[in-house]
Scaffold this motif. Structure first.
Motif, PDB file in Angstrom:
ATOM      1  N   GLY A  44      36.495  48.032  37.606  1.00  0.00           N
ATOM      2  CA  GLY A  44      37.753  47.317  37.835  1.00  0.00           C
ATOM      3  C   GLY A  44      38.064  47.172  39.317  1.00  0.00           C
ATOM      4  O   GLY A  44      37.895  48.110  40.089  1.00  0.00           O
ATOM      5  N   SER A  45      38.517  45.993  39.728  1.00  0.00           N
ATOM      6  CA  SER A  45      38.797  45.725  41.148  1.00  0.00           C
ATOM      7  C   SER A  45      40.038  44.858  41.305  1.00  0.00           C
ATOM      8  O   SER A  45      40.347  44.025  40.457  1.00  0.00           O
ATOM      9  CB  SER A  45      37.608  44.995  41.802  1.00  0.00           C
ATOM     10  OG  SER A  45      36.409  45.714  41.620  1.00  0.00           O
ATOM     11  N   LEU A  57      29.738  42.320  32.208  1.00  0.00           N
ATOM     12  CA  LEU A  57      30.904  41.916  32.994  1.00  0.00           C
ATOM     13  C   LEU A  57      30.673  42.250  34.463  1.00  0.00           C
ATOM     14  O   LEU A  57      30.036  43.263  34.781  1.00  0.00           O
ATOM     15  CB  LEU A  57      32.152  42.660  32.526  1.00  0.00           C
ATOM     16  CG  LEU A  57      32.971  42.096  31.363  1.00  0.00           C
ATOM     17  CD1 LEU A  57      34.146  43.008  31.098  1.00  0.00           C
ATOM     18  CD2 LEU A  57      33.483  40.696  31.648  1.00  0.00           C
ATOM     19  N   SER A  58      31.218  41.429  35.357  1.00  0.00           N
ATOM     20  CA  SER A  58      31.107  41.712  36.791  1.00  0.00           C
ATOM     21  C   SER A  58      32.465  42.152  37.338  1.00  0.00           C
ATOM     22  O   SER A  58      33.511  41.876  36.743  1.00  0.00           O
ATOM     23  CB  SER A  58      30.631  40.467  37.544  1.00  0.00           C
ATOM     24  OG  SER A  58      31.662  39.503  37.588  1.00  0.00           O
ATOM     25  N   SER A  59      32.451  42.819  38.488  1.00  0.00           N
ATOM     26  CA  SER A  59      33.701  43.299  39.093  1.00  0.00           C
ATOM     27  C   SER A  59      34.600  42.131  39.500  1.00  0.00           C
ATOM     28  O   SER A  59      35.829  42.247  39.465  1.00  0.00           O
ATOM     29  CB  SER A  59      33.393  44.189  40.301  1.00  0.00           C
ATOM     30  OG  SER A  59      32.579  43.516  41.231  1.00  0.00           O
ATOM     31  N   ASN A  60      34.002  40.992  39.875  1.00  0.00           N
ATOM     32  CA  ASN A  60      34.810  39.826  40.256  1.00  0.00           C
ATOM     33  C   ASN A  60      35.587  39.263  39.066  1.00  0.00           C
ATOM     34  O   ASN A  60      36.674  38.705  39.227  1.00  0.00           O
ATOM     35  CB  ASN A  60      33.931  38.732  40.875  1.00  0.00           C
ATOM     36  CG  ASN A  60      33.574  39.049  42.317  1.00  0.00           C
ATOM     37  OD1 ASN A  60      34.138  39.968  42.922  1.00  0.00           O
ATOM     38  ND2 ASN A  60      32.625  38.320  42.876  1.00  0.00           N
ATOM     39  N   GLU A  61      35.005  39.411  37.868  1.00  0.00           N
ATOM     40  CA  GLU A  61      35.711  38.953  36.671  1.00  0.00           C
ATOM     41  C   GLU A  61      36.937  39.818  36.398  1.00  0.00           C
ATOM     42  O   GLU A  61      37.948  39.334  35.886  1.00  0.00           O
ATOM     43  CB  GLU A  61      34.766  38.990  35.456  1.00  0.00           C
ATOM     44  CG  GLU A  61      33.736  37.868  35.453  1.00  0.00           C
ATOM     45  CD  GLU A  61      32.800  37.968  34.261  1.00  0.00           C
ATOM     46  OE1 GLU A  61      32.851  37.079  33.390  1.00  0.00           O
ATOM     47  OE2 GLU A  61      32.021  38.937  34.214  1.00  0.00           O
ATOM     48  N   THR A  62      36.851  41.105  36.750  1.00  0.00           N
ATOM     49  CA  THR A  62      38.009  41.987  36.534  1.00  0.00           C
ATOM     50  C   THR A  62      39.164  41.606  37.463  1.00  0.00           C
ATOM     51  O   THR A  62      40.322  41.741  37.091  1.00  0.00           O
ATOM     52  CB  THR A  62      37.643  43.478  36.734  1.00  0.00           C
ATOM     53  OG1 THR A  62      37.305  43.715  38.094  1.00  0.00           O
ATOM     54  CG2 THR A  62      36.505  43.912  35.826  1.00  0.00           C
ATOM     55  N   ILE A  63      38.848  41.114  38.658  1.00  0.00           N
ATOM     56  CA  ILE A  63      39.902  40.655  39.583  1.00  0.00           C
ATOM     57  C   ILE A  63      40.686  39.524  38.920  1.00  0.00           C
ATOM     58  O   ILE A  63      41.915  39.497  38.942  1.00  0.00           O
ATOM     59  CB  ILE A  63      39.305  40.171  40.931  1.00  0.00           C
ATOM     60  CG1 ILE A  63      38.579  41.317  41.637  1.00  0.00           C
ATOM     61  CG2 ILE A  63      40.399  39.595  41.836  1.00  0.00           C
ATOM     62  CD1 ILE A  63      37.813  40.899  42.885  1.00  0.00           C
ATOM     63  N   THR A 113      50.455  56.474  44.637  1.00  0.00           N
ATOM     64  CA  THR A 113      50.072  57.612  43.792  1.00  0.00           C
ATOM     65  C   THR A 113      49.867  57.136  42.357  1.00  0.00           C
ATOM     66  O   THR A 113      50.140  55.991  42.030  1.00  0.00           O
ATOM     67  CB  THR A 113      51.162  58.711  43.811  1.00  0.00           C
ATOM     68  OG1 THR A 113      52.356  58.180  43.223  1.00  0.00           O
ATOM     69  CG2 THR A 113      51.461  59.187  45.212  1.00  0.00           C
ATOM     70  N   GLY A 114      49.404  58.046  41.506  1.00  0.00           N
ATOM     71  CA  GLY A 114      49.171  57.712  40.099  1.00  0.00           C
ATOM     72  C   GLY A 114      47.756  57.213  39.872  1.00  0.00           C
ATOM     73  O   GLY A 114      47.081  56.770  40.802  1.00  0.00           O
ATOM     74  N   GLY A 115      47.328  57.247  38.626  1.00  0.00           N
ATOM     75  CA  GLY A 115      45.965  56.816  38.285  1.00  0.00           C
ATOM     76  C   GLY A 115      45.700  55.362  38.624  1.00  0.00           C
ATOM     77  O   GLY A 115      44.593  54.995  39.029  1.00  0.00           O
ATOM     78  N   GLY A 116      46.723  54.509  38.469  1.00  0.00           N
ATOM     79  CA  GLY A 116      46.557  53.083  38.760  1.00  0.00           C
ATOM     80  C   GLY A 116      46.275  52.789  40.214  1.00  0.00           C
ATOM     81  O   GLY A 116      45.692  51.752  40.557  1.00  0.00           O
ATOM     82  N   ALA A 117      46.680  53.710  41.108  1.00  0.00           N
ATOM     83  CA  ALA A 117      46.459  53.525  42.549  1.00  0.00           C
ATOM     84  C   ALA A 117      44.980  53.602  42.903  1.00  0.00           C
ATOM     85  O   ALA A 117      44.560  53.165  43.974  1.00  0.00           O
ATOM     86  CB  ALA A 117      47.230  54.582  43.340  1.00  0.00           C
ATOM     87  N   LEU A 118      44.169  54.158  41.974  1.00  0.00           N
ATOM     88  CA  LEU A 118      42.729  54.321  42.228  1.00  0.00           C
ATOM     89  C   LEU A 118      41.926  53.047  41.932  1.00  0.00           C
ATOM     90  O   LEU A 118      40.718  53.019  42.144  1.00  0.00           O
ATOM     91  CB  LEU A 118      42.168  55.479  41.387  1.00  0.00           C
ATOM     92  CG  LEU A 118      42.808  56.854  41.642  1.00  0.00           C
ATOM     93  CD1 LEU A 118      42.232  57.887  40.691  1.00  0.00           C
ATOM     94  CD2 LEU A 118      42.616  57.301  43.082  1.00  0.00           C
ATOM     95  N   LEU A 119      42.610  52.002  41.430  1.00  0.00           N
ATOM     96  CA  LEU A 119      41.921  50.739  41.187  1.00  0.00           C
ATOM     97  C   LEU A 119      41.340  50.236  42.503  1.00  0.00           C
ATOM     98  O   LEU A 119      42.045  50.135  43.515  1.00  0.00           O
ATOM     99  CB  LEU A 119      42.896  49.701  40.610  1.00  0.00           C
ATOM    100  CG  LEU A 119      42.305  48.346  40.231  1.00  0.00           C
ATOM    101  CD1 LEU A 119      41.372  48.465  39.031  1.00  0.00           C
ATOM    102  CD2 LEU A 119      43.416  47.343  39.913  1.00  0.00           C
ATOM    103  N   TYR A 120      40.058  49.910  42.504  1.00  0.00           N
ATOM    104  CA  TYR A 120      39.361  49.552  43.740  1.00  0.00           C
ATOM    105  C   TYR A 120      40.055  48.399  44.479  1.00  0.00           C
ATOM    106  O   TYR A 120      40.363  47.370  43.894  1.00  0.00           O
ATOM    107  CB  TYR A 120      37.901  49.154  43.438  1.00  0.00           C
ATOM    108  CG  TYR A 120      37.124  48.763  44.671  1.00  0.00           C
ATOM    109  CD1 TYR A 120      36.425  49.714  45.401  1.00  0.00           C
ATOM    110  CD2 TYR A 120      37.124  47.443  45.128  1.00  0.00           C
ATOM    111  CE1 TYR A 120      35.733  49.370  46.547  1.00  0.00           C
ATOM    112  CE2 TYR A 120      36.431  47.081  46.282  1.00  0.00           C
ATOM    113  CZ  TYR A 120      35.746  48.055  46.989  1.00  0.00           C
ATOM    114  OH  TYR A 120      35.057  47.709  48.139  1.00  0.00           O
ATOM    115  N   GLY A 121      40.312  48.604  45.761  1.00  0.00           N
ATOM    116  CA  GLY A 121      40.835  47.544  46.625  1.00  0.00           C
ATOM    117  C   GLY A 121      42.316  47.272  46.496  1.00  0.00           C
ATOM    118  O   GLY A 121      42.841  46.358  47.149  1.00  0.00           O
TER     119      GLY A 121
END
Length: 349
Positions: A214-215, A242-248, A285-293
């Motif tokens: 996820g990015s 799936l590619s990371s660009n698709e998750t964006i 903070t929080g788990g969601g903050a770890l989403l790449y970029g």
């Protein structure tokens, strides 16, 4: 010993997971907030990680559910039983000395929702329960000295809610809470795959995609992941890459909502505090903050430096634990912790 003693417990009652902090020991438990219940009898079959494995894989007579949705209790009875199980697990069966508990709640919850948290915790075996707002706890856990007359901005992205707060002198000057966070990213992923590939995937698969590739911002090297679901046309299992660009692309909608909310809080921030935030940056903070970029996207959109706190997932629980230390409470307790039984803000009685 004052209001708190050795038997005190801090709970980060999250939509996705529950973290328990025991005074003097630190974080002693981290479990998914999932319960598995038998439909007919209502008997509890599994709680925590055991129940999470069952999500989407249960037979007809058993249902695995999350008793908390969007940061608040959606099933009171199951939440109370889950809390009782967790408290017994960390304190032992000797609930003769009932613990005093501080629980985190999102900043936007109503009085009724706060009351339900208090009642569920006390039904589970707490002697007395106090509430602390998540952004305040997250700031403490991230190591921010919130007692100073300096503005700090905290963005806490959990499983059910995203909380944004401007903190100064121990209290939230401005805060906002939206029910768009980790779960909505998972739902967006499910919708995207359904629309683009005519394939249905489960929540757990969507979450694995979010965690692994996820990015929110393009990666230097694109990442790929194979996922399997059900083809909606043939009804047979189907595997795609799936590619990371698709998750964006998939996460555009929830990301835009979070950016707009942050922007809205910044617009209402007094100029003196705004200059402090521009200097100190936005703490995520929080788990969601770890989403790449995500911090890069936020920095680009808001023109303010953003950074992810160390151990972002545990920040709220650590902050709740630090709030149990009476000497740290003195400078901000009157703003942060509310004791509903006594009907006043916590004081050194």
């Amino acid at each position: 010993m004052g209001w708190f003693d050795y038997n005190d417990v801090g709970i980060d009652l999250g939509t996705a997971s529950v973290l328990v902090y025991v005074k003097g020991k630190g974080i002693v438990m981290r479990e998914p907030s999932v319960v598995a219940v038998e439909r007919q009898s209502g008997k509890m079959m599994a709680i925590g990680e055991e129940a999470r494995i069952m999500l989407g894989r249960t037979p007809g007579n058993i249902v695995a559910v999350r008793p908390l949705r969007d940061g608040v209790i959606s099933n009171f009875h199951d939440t109370e039983r889950m809390l009782r199980y967790f408290l017994r697990k960390v304190i032992g069966r000797k609930l003769f000395f009932k613990p005093r508990v501080v629980v985190c709640v999102p900043s936007g919850v109503t009085e009724v929702e706060k009351r339900s948290v208090i009642e569920a915790t006390e039904e589970a075996g707490a002697r007395n329960t106090c509430l602390i707002e998540e952004p305040i706890a997250a700031a403490i856990g991230a190591g921010i000295d919130i007692g100073e007359p300096v503005g700090h901005m905290v963005l806490d992205i959990g499983g059910g809610t995203t909380d944004i707060a401007v903190i100064s002198l121990g209290g939230a000057v401005l805060s906002d809470s939206i029910k768009i966070a980790g779960d909505k990213f998972d739902e967006a992923m499910v919708r995207y795959v359904k629309k683009k590939y005519n394939m249905l995937i489960g929540e757990r698969t969507a979450e694995e995609v979010k965690i692994n590739i996820g990015s929110a911002f393009p990666r230097r090297e694109e990442a790929y992941m194979e996922i399997t679901g059900r083809n909606l046309i043939s009804g047979l299992p189907k595997t795609i890459t799936l590619s990371s660009n698709e998750t964006i692309e998939a996460f555009q909608e929830p990301l835009n909502s979070i950016m707009e909310t942050v922007h809205g809080v910044l617009e209402r921030t007094p100029p003196e505090l705004a200059s402090d935030i521009a200097e100190n940056g936005i703490c995520m903070t929080g788990g969601g903050a770890l989403l790449y970029g995500l911090e890069r996207l936020l920095t680009e959109r808001c023109k303010i430096p953003c950074y992810v706190a160390e151990d972002a997932i545990s920040c709220v629980a650590i902050g709740t634990g630090k709030a149990l230390e009476i000497e740290n409470l003195d400078q901000f307790s009157q703003y942060s912790i509310y004791d509903y039984k006594r009907g006043n803000y916590y004081d050194n009685y």
